[in-house]
Motif scaffolding. Structure first.
Motif, short mmCIF file in Angstrom:
data_model
loop_
_atom_site.label_atom_id
_atom_site.label_comp_id
_atom_site.label_asym_id
_atom_site.label_seq_id
_atom_site.Cartn_x
_atom_site.Cartn_y
_atom_site.Cartn_z
N GLU A 183 74.23 49.64 50.35
CA GLU A 183 75.30 48.68 50.14
C GLU A 183 76.66 49.29 50.48
O GLU A 183 77.51 48.63 51.10
CB GLU A 183 75.31 48.18 48.69
N HIS A 184 76.89 50.54 50.06
CA HIS A 184 78.15 51.21 50.36
C HIS A 184 78.35 51.29 51.88
O HIS A 184 79.43 50.98 52.40
CB HIS A 184 78.13 52.61 49.75
N ALA A 185 77.30 51.69 52.60
CA ALA A 185 77.40 51.80 54.06
C ALA A 185 77.64 50.43 54.69
O ALA A 185 78.41 50.30 55.66
CB ALA A 185 76.14 52.43 54.62
N ALA A 236 81.58 46.55 57.22
CA ALA A 236 82.36 45.31 57.17
C ALA A 236 83.86 45.60 57.06
O ALA A 236 84.69 44.96 57.73
CB ALA A 236 81.90 44.47 55.98
N ALA A 237 84.24 46.59 56.23
CA ALA A 237 85.66 46.93 56.08
C ALA A 237 86.25 47.43 57.38
O ALA A 237 87.43 47.14 57.69
CB ALA A 237 85.82 47.98 54.99
N ALA A 238 85.46 48.19 58.14
CA ALA A 238 85.97 48.70 59.42
C ALA A 238 86.36 47.55 60.35
O ALA A 238 87.36 47.64 61.07
CB ALA A 238 84.91 49.58 60.07
N ASP A 258 93.59 51.39 51.32
CA ASP A 258 92.85 52.02 50.23
C ASP A 258 91.36 51.83 50.49
O ASP A 258 90.86 50.69 50.52
CB ASP A 258 93.24 51.40 48.89
N TYR A 259 90.64 52.92 50.68
CA TYR A 259 89.23 52.89 51.04
C TYR A 259 88.41 52.04 50.07
O TYR A 259 87.68 51.12 50.47
CB TYR A 259 88.70 54.32 51.08
N SER A 310 85.27 43.56 50.94
CA SER A 310 84.49 43.25 52.14
C SER A 310 83.15 42.64 51.77
O SER A 310 82.60 42.90 50.69
CB SER A 310 84.26 44.52 52.96
N THR A 311 82.63 41.85 52.68
CA THR A 311 81.33 41.21 52.47
C THR A 311 80.27 41.98 53.24
O THR A 311 80.28 41.96 54.48
CB THR A 311 81.36 39.75 52.95
N PRO A 312 79.39 42.68 52.56
CA PRO A 312 78.39 43.46 53.28
C PRO A 312 77.38 42.56 53.99
O PRO A 312 76.98 41.52 53.46
CB PRO A 312 77.72 44.28 52.17
N ASP A 313 77.00 42.96 55.17
CA ASP A 313 76.02 42.22 55.96
C ASP A 313 74.72 43.04 55.95
O ASP A 313 74.65 44.10 56.56
CB ASP A 313 76.54 42.04 57.39
#
Length: 508
Positions: free
Chosen positions: A36-38, A43-45, A139-140, A147-150
């Motif tokens: 999930e973190h990855a 998504a944040a990138a 802020d990381y 962000s919405t993880p895909d």
């Protein structure tokens, strides 16, 4: 074979098993949480940092668990991660940024000042703070939370798609960005994982910096692919390392300097380290006295050899041969071919030294933005010219004699400094030593030995050292000059920076 989402697949297989623990922050991830973190990072990138597929994302910071989320997050988003050597001075970092041109830089709080300065020059580079953002920075953790993880499988990619770049140390010239790929990581996983029998029950203590291939791949990436647990230390601390090795770790990989520091610790006790079932060493030769002292304590250190360009595993010594083949790096592993050739490219006879050539799916496709360097290193039929002098014995075990460039010619005879160093390491007063060639009017080149002393030992006279060498070496191999140093110059992996010593010898 297409590149697929390795972390997502592992999270489906063993979602609740522990994957990572940061020994300094105490933060822990199971495989579901790491995936999930990855995914949130990917998504944040895109959503907050302005990166698109193929862009470079740089990281400047000490080793921490989040690094592996960055690594696999970049794979999900099709980005190229660039771990920066935090030991470099700012002008040296600028050289790397000029080469890879990252669109964003994630940095730890300990490097906030350097990151801000770099951001003033690379104004299009988004600064992402791991430990609290200043004005104008992202802020990381806030960006990941927003962000919405895909979790869908990412688009298929070639296994040779660049995944991350690792810069060579630059000790012999301009640093080169070595392209690392999915194929290389998978080949390394098989090469080293099968050799040391990695399982999901293994726990690795990782004390090596994550801007080097050893920190990422020996054995962290292989452990994560098999579903084990990686304990990440921000930096090597002998006290912390001994506690973890005694109580939790089952496998360990270190460089010679790490093994020496553990051995010198007052609480070192081989009996208390029996939980660790596999010990590995690389990055530089493990001296014979150190290897023997560990063997006397019941610990068999398996030496190996690899390069950033080979992902890295090429050789590993069988555990059963550790005592019989001290000094050997072992045999080539499953997915690697090797040759030893002379200066004309012809294979040499067993026992003869020559340049080591390497081929296989573990070899890099090349250097970032350096087609000239790629063509020089990877030549006919995909053989990588390592620049190492090697020989093979009658049992198929290989020995790294020296670096091709470190060899010098004295009176028409080839001298391999590593051979001379192994002799001088046996002197009771010498703790560490490096030998280089220097110009000489009569012989063309002669040797100069730089050495550090063991505590409580006075510096031996030069005549004594020459006599010590002459009793064990041919005359032309005996160094002409000797010099005591407080410490030999080394890079982050403990390798001696011989170019600095060659420059000094040429001046003096």
């Amino acid at each position: 074979m297409e590149m697929f989402d390795l972390l997502a697949q592992r999270a489906r297989v063993t979602p609740d098993r522990p994957a990572l623990e940061d020994l300094d922050s105490g933060e822990c991830y199971d495989y579901r949480q790491l995936n999930e973190h990855a995914s949130r990072l990917a998504a944040a990138a895109r959503e907050h940092w302005g990166l698109q597929e193929g862009d470079r994302l740089a990281y400047l910071g000490h080793s921490r668990a989040e690094f592996f989320a960055m690594l696999f997050g970049c794979a999900k988003a099709g980005l190229i991660l660039v771990p920066l050597n935090w030991r470099l001075a700012e002008p040296e970092l600028e050289v790397l940024l000029d080469d890879c041109d990252p669109r964003a830089l994630i940095f730890g709080g300990e490097f906030a000042e350097v990151a801000a300065s770099l951001g003033n020059r690379w104004v299009t580079m988004t600064l992402v703070a791991l430990d609290g953002a200043a004005a104008g920075q992202r802020d990381y953790h806030l960006d990941l939370a927003a962000s919405t993880p895909d979790f869908r499988p990412h688009a298929e990619k070639s296994p040779d798609t660049p995944w991350y770049l690792l810069y060579t140390s630059g000790t012999t010239g301009r640093p080169k960005g070595v392209i690392q790929t999915f194929r290389m990581m998978l080949a390394n996983h098989l090469n080293i994982g099968l050799a040391v029998n990695l399982t999901s029950d293994d726990v690795l203590l990782n004390v090596l910096p994550l801007f080097h291939t050893a920190g990422i791949n020996l054995y962290s990436s292989a452990v994560l692919l098999v579903g084990g647990c990686v304990l990440v230390s921000r930096s090597f601390d002998p006290n912390q390392a001994l506690q973890v090795l005694q109580g939790r770790a089952t496998i360990f990989f270190g460089v010679p300097a790490v093994y020496q520091a553990l051995l010198d610790h007052p609480e070192f006790d081989g009996e208390r380290l029996k939980r660790v079932r596999s010990w590995g060493c690389g990055g530089a030769p493990l001296s014979l006295p150190v290897a023997k002292r560990y063997a006397d304590a019941g610990i068999r250190i398996r030496t190996g050899m690899g390069m950033t360009e080979t992902g890295p595993t090429v050789f590993l010594l069988d555990e059963a041969l550790v005592l019989d083949k001290i000094g050997s790096v072992g045999r080539p592993q499953l997915l690697t071919e090797v040759r030893i050739v002379d200066r004309n490219g012809n294979d040499v006879a067993d026992g003869e030294p020559g340049e080591l050539l390497i081929r296989g799916p573990n070899v890099t496709p090349g250097y970032w933005n350096r087609p000239d360097a790629t063509a020089e290193a990877i030549r006919e039929d995909g053989w990588l010219h390592s620049g190492d002098v090697a020989r093979c014995d009658e049992d198929g075990c290989y020995y790294i004699v020296d670096r091709w460039k470190d060899m010098y010619i004295s009176g028409g005879e080839n001298v391999y400094p590593a051979e001379v160093e192994q002799v001088l390491e046996q002197h009771p007063a010498i703790a560490e030593v490096a030998v280089v060639g220097m110009p000489d009017e009569r012989w063309g080149e002669v040797g100069k030995a730089y050495f550090g002393l063991k505590s409580d030992f006075p510096a031996p006279e030069e005549d004594e050292l020459r006599a010590f060498c002459r009793a064990r070496l041919a005359g032309y191999k005996v160094p002409k000059a000797f010099q005591v140093l407080a410490a030999l110059p080394r890079n982050a992996l403990g390798k001696v920076i011989k170019q600095e010593l060659r420059d000094d010898a040429a001046r003096n």
